[in-house]
Design a protein around this motif. Structure first.
Motif, mmCIF file in Angstrom:
data_model
loop_
_atom_site.group_PDB
_atom_site.id
_atom_site.type_symbol
_atom_site.label_atom_id
_atom_site.label_comp_id
_atom_site.label_asym_id
_atom_site.label_seq_id
_atom_site.Cartn_x
_atom_site.Cartn_y
_atom_site.Cartn_z
ATOM 1 N N PRO A 77 -18.594 26.716 2.944
ATOM 2 C CA PRO A 77 -19.481 27.764 2.412
ATOM 3 C C PRO A 77 -20.329 28.453 3.473
ATOM 4 O O PRO A 77 -21.109 29.346 3.162
ATOM 5 N N PHE A 78 -20.197 28.040 4.715
ATOM 6 C CA PHE A 78 -21.103 28.523 5.757
ATOM 7 C C PHE A 78 -20.845 29.997 6.085
ATOM 8 O O PHE A 78 -19.720 30.478 5.985
ATOM 9 N N VAL A 79 -21.926 30.675 6.512
ATOM 10 C CA VAL A 79 -21.826 32.088 6.878
ATOM 11 C C VAL A 79 -22.367 32.228 8.300
ATOM 12 O O VAL A 79 -23.420 31.656 8.624
ATOM 13 N N ALA A 80 -21.649 32.992 9.131
ATOM 14 C CA ALA A 80 -22.061 33.126 10.539
ATOM 15 C C ALA A 80 -22.269 34.593 10.898
ATOM 16 O O ALA A 80 -21.530 35.470 10.442
ATOM 17 N N TRP A 81 -23.292 34.813 11.726
ATOM 18 C CA TRP A 81 -23.561 36.156 12.276
ATOM 19 C C TRP A 81 -23.658 36.029 13.790
ATOM 20 O O TRP A 81 -23.921 34.945 14.329
ATOM 21 N N MET A 82 -23.491 37.165 14.434
ATOM 22 C CA MET A 82 -23.570 37.158 15.890
ATOM 23 C C MET A 82 -24.267 38.424 16.357
ATOM 24 O O MET A 82 -24.189 39.468 15.687
ATOM 25 N N GLY A 83 -24.943 38.337 17.476
ATOM 26 C CA GLY A 83 -25.587 39.518 18.049
ATOM 27 C C GLY A 83 -26.086 39.223 19.439
ATOM 28 O O GLY A 83 -25.723 38.193 20.039
ATOM 29 N N GLU A 84 -26.933 40.106 19.915
ATOM 30 C CA GLU A 84 -27.441 39.963 21.273
ATOM 31 C C GLU A 84 -28.949 40.204 21.257
ATOM 32 O O GLU A 84 -29.425 41.134 20.607
ATOM 33 N N VAL A 85 -29.683 39.331 21.898
ATOM 34 C CA VAL A 85 -31.139 39.491 21.989
ATOM 35 C C VAL A 85 -31.538 39.297 23.441
ATOM 36 O O VAL A 85 -31.338 38.196 23.986
ATOM 37 N N GLU A 86 -32.063 40.315 24.056
ATOM 38 C CA GLU A 86 -32.549 40.212 25.447
ATOM 39 C C GLU A 86 -31.468 39.624 26.364
ATOM 40 O O GLU A 86 -31.736 38.769 27.206
#
Ligand code: ADE
Length: 381
Positions: A85-94
């Protein structure tokens, strides 16, 4: 060879003495040693700059503000096994690669959030299997706080260590007992806590929103500041996989206060999640590209690491002598000298200097405390 050595009269004398001593060691001493071992093993600080961070979050109400603030993209198709059931997001911070995983919902029970230890540990394991080991894992979420330890609704805490308060497994040697309790030491990050305006303290985990008297006694004896339902389970996975770990928890309710926990938690969940969002942002921007060891102590205890000239790498915090380590199990642990973060070997790439000013536009939060002194509203984030 050993037998030959031991047969020499003086060596035999020493050996017998040592054997006698080791047999006389009390079980309390063994427990103390086990605690010491756990302490050394769990406060991992990587020798290289922080470039990849993984956040594990239990509730949708906690994760949504983070996804929004960092402009994260959901990873699709799901990187997890079918049915997970897991949900994953990705991005970039600094410049950091940020993965955020939420434990999802359970359709069998009214689509509730998958809170508590089982989902959190499986979710983290699955995330590390899918994305690889990060430089830092953070169990981020909301929690109860102990007024007797100075916690107030709206405070945010970084863990000094994480324990389980409901895993009571007595055994003769005390090893299972200690295993049950956990003692997962976080890297000492006092300087980071001061820098981003959060407190530090012991975070205690169980699978229950309430607490029986024995739970409360254990938490009190450990000097607990924060009570929640995931951190120690995530810490165990991180210790097992050698991933540096810290919990970041925003207080919704006061465990030793007058209000009913569920009511107070529900009243403050949204506001506390916004405060968590702000402090997570400040934390990520601070640690991006730095060595965790640079954040070891607050400025009042040691000279701050010299800010590096633009072209030069920041000087890593000086290592403390091994003898300077003070065992603090049974306490907040923030007094631990940072010897288990012993001097990092030269990083493959130069770490970023610790930023000297926190960007106030991304870290300040004004709150209005309600007339009852406990509920609050976030006015500006
Ligand atoms: N999450 C929020 N408040 C909590 C509490 N009092 N105990 C456990 N988990 C919590």
């Amino acid at each position: 060879m050993v037998a030959r050595l031991v047969s020499a009269p003086f060596t035999r004398f020493l050996y017998q003495k040592w054997k006698g001593f080791s047999r006389e060691v009390s079980s309390r001493e063994l427990v103390r040693r086990a605690r010491g071992a756990a302490t050394v093993m769990t406060a991992l600080t990587p020798p290289s700059a922080v470039k990849r961070v993984l956040l594990v979050v239990a509730m949708e109400q906690e994760v949504r503000p983070l996804v929004q603030r960092f402009g994260l993209e959901q990873i699709q198709p799901s990187p997890f096994l079918r049915g997970a059931p897991f949900v994953a997001w990705m991005g970039e911070v600094e410049g950091l690669v940020l993965h955020v995983v939420w434990c999802g919902r359970d359709p069998r029970f009214g689509n509730v959030n998958n809170v508590a230890t089982t989902a959190a540990s499986v979710c983290l394991y699955a995330a590390v299997a899918a994305f690889g080991a990060p430089d830092l894992c953070i169990s981020a979420g909301t929690a109860g706080g102990f007024a007797s330890s100075g916690a107030r609704v709206g405070d945010v805490y970084l863990s000094s260590k994480c324990v389980f308060h409901s895993r009571r497994i007595p055994d003769a040697a005390g090893h299972l007992e200690e295993y049950g309790f956990g003692h997962y030491r976080s890297p000492p990050l006092g300087k980071l806590a001061s820098h981003i305006g959060v407190k530090t303290g012991v975070v205690s985990t169980s699978d229950s929103l309430d607490a029986v008297p024995m739970d409360l006694e254990l938490m009190r004896s450990e000097g607990t500041s924060i009570k929640e339902m995931e951190a120690a389970a995530v810490a165990w996975v991180c210790q097992t996989l050698s991933v540096p770990f810290v919990a970041l928890k925003s207080v919704t309710d006061i465990v030793d206060g007058p209000r009913a926990t569920r009511e107070e938690f529900e009243a403050n969940l949204e506001a506390a999640s916004l405060v968590l969002q702000v402090k997570t942002d400040a934390l990520l921007r601070a640690v991006a590209g730095t060595l965790l060891a640079q954040w070891a102590n607050d400025g009042s205890r040691t000279a701050p690491a010299a800010p590096a000239a633009p072209a030069a790498p920041a000087a890593p915090a000086a290592p403390a002598a091994p003898a300077a380590r003070r065992a603090t199990d049974g306490t907040d642990g923030t007094t631990t000298t940072a010897t288990n973060n012993s001097a990092p070997p030269p990083a493959a790439e130069a770490p970023r200097a610790i930023p000297t000013v926190v960007d106030s536009s991304s870290s300040s939060v004004a709150m209005s405390i309600g007339p009852d002194g406990q509920s609050f509203e976030v006015l500006r984030v």
